[in-house]
Design an enzyme around this catalytic site. Structure first.
Site, short mmCIF file in Angstrom:
data_model
loop_
_atom_site.label_atom_id
_atom_site.label_comp_id
_atom_site.label_asym_id
_atom_site.label_seq_id
_atom_site.Cartn_x
_atom_site.Cartn_y
_atom_site.Cartn_z
N VAL A 9 0.87 -1.18 0.00
CA VAL A 9 0.00 0.00 0.00
C VAL A 9 0.91 1.22 0.00
O VAL A 9 2.08 1.16 0.35
CB VAL A 9 -0.96 0.03 1.21
CG1 VAL A 9 -1.99 -1.08 1.11
CG2 VAL A 9 -0.23 -0.02 2.52
N SER A 10 0.33 2.34 -0.41
CA SER A 10 1.12 3.56 -0.55
C SER A 10 1.20 4.41 0.71
O SER A 10 2.17 5.12 0.91
CB SER A 10 0.56 4.43 -1.68
OG SER A 10 0.64 3.74 -2.90
N THR A 11 0.17 4.35 1.53
CA THR A 11 0.12 5.24 2.70
C THR A 11 -0.22 4.45 3.96
O THR A 11 -0.78 3.36 3.90
CB THR A 11 -0.92 6.35 2.53
OG1 THR A 11 -2.22 5.77 2.55
CG2 THR A 11 -0.71 7.13 1.24
N GLN A 14 -3.95 3.42 4.31
CA GLN A 14 -4.49 2.32 3.53
C GLN A 14 -4.30 1.00 4.28
O GLN A 14 -3.36 0.84 5.05
CB GLN A 14 -3.82 2.25 2.17
CG GLN A 14 -4.13 3.43 1.29
CD GLN A 14 -3.36 3.38 -0.01
OE1 GLN A 14 -2.17 3.08 -0.02
NE2 GLN A 14 -4.02 3.69 -1.11
#
Length: 86
Positions: A9-11, A14
């Protein structure tokens, strides 16, 4: 032969849970799933690099859920890369 999973996931906001559930439903043991939180625009992914360069042996299969990365043969923007052997 071992099946390994990678989820990203990017953040921090998330959740990896949907990807983890999908990997486990495809037969990846929880102990063989390697999650990572890294920006999609970043080329630096230490967990993925470890999985691809240090962990996999001949005959092992990486299952990369919803993954797109030109460093991985057969990469796709949607769906896993299950079945790609190193």
């Amino acid at each position: 032969m071992t099946l390994y999973g990678y989820a990203r996931v990017s953040t921090e906001e998330q959740s990896l849970q949907r990807q983890l559930d999908a990997l486990q439903s495809r037969g990846v043991d929880q102990q063989n799933i390697y999650p990572e939180k890294a920006s999609g625009t970043s080329e630096r992914r230490p967990v993925l690099d470890y999985l691809l360069t240090e962990l996999l042996n001949a005959g092992d299969t990486p299952d990369l859920h919803r993954f797109s990365d030109p460093r991985v043969p057969g990469h796709r923007a949607h769906g896993g890369c299950g079945g790609r052997r190193r």
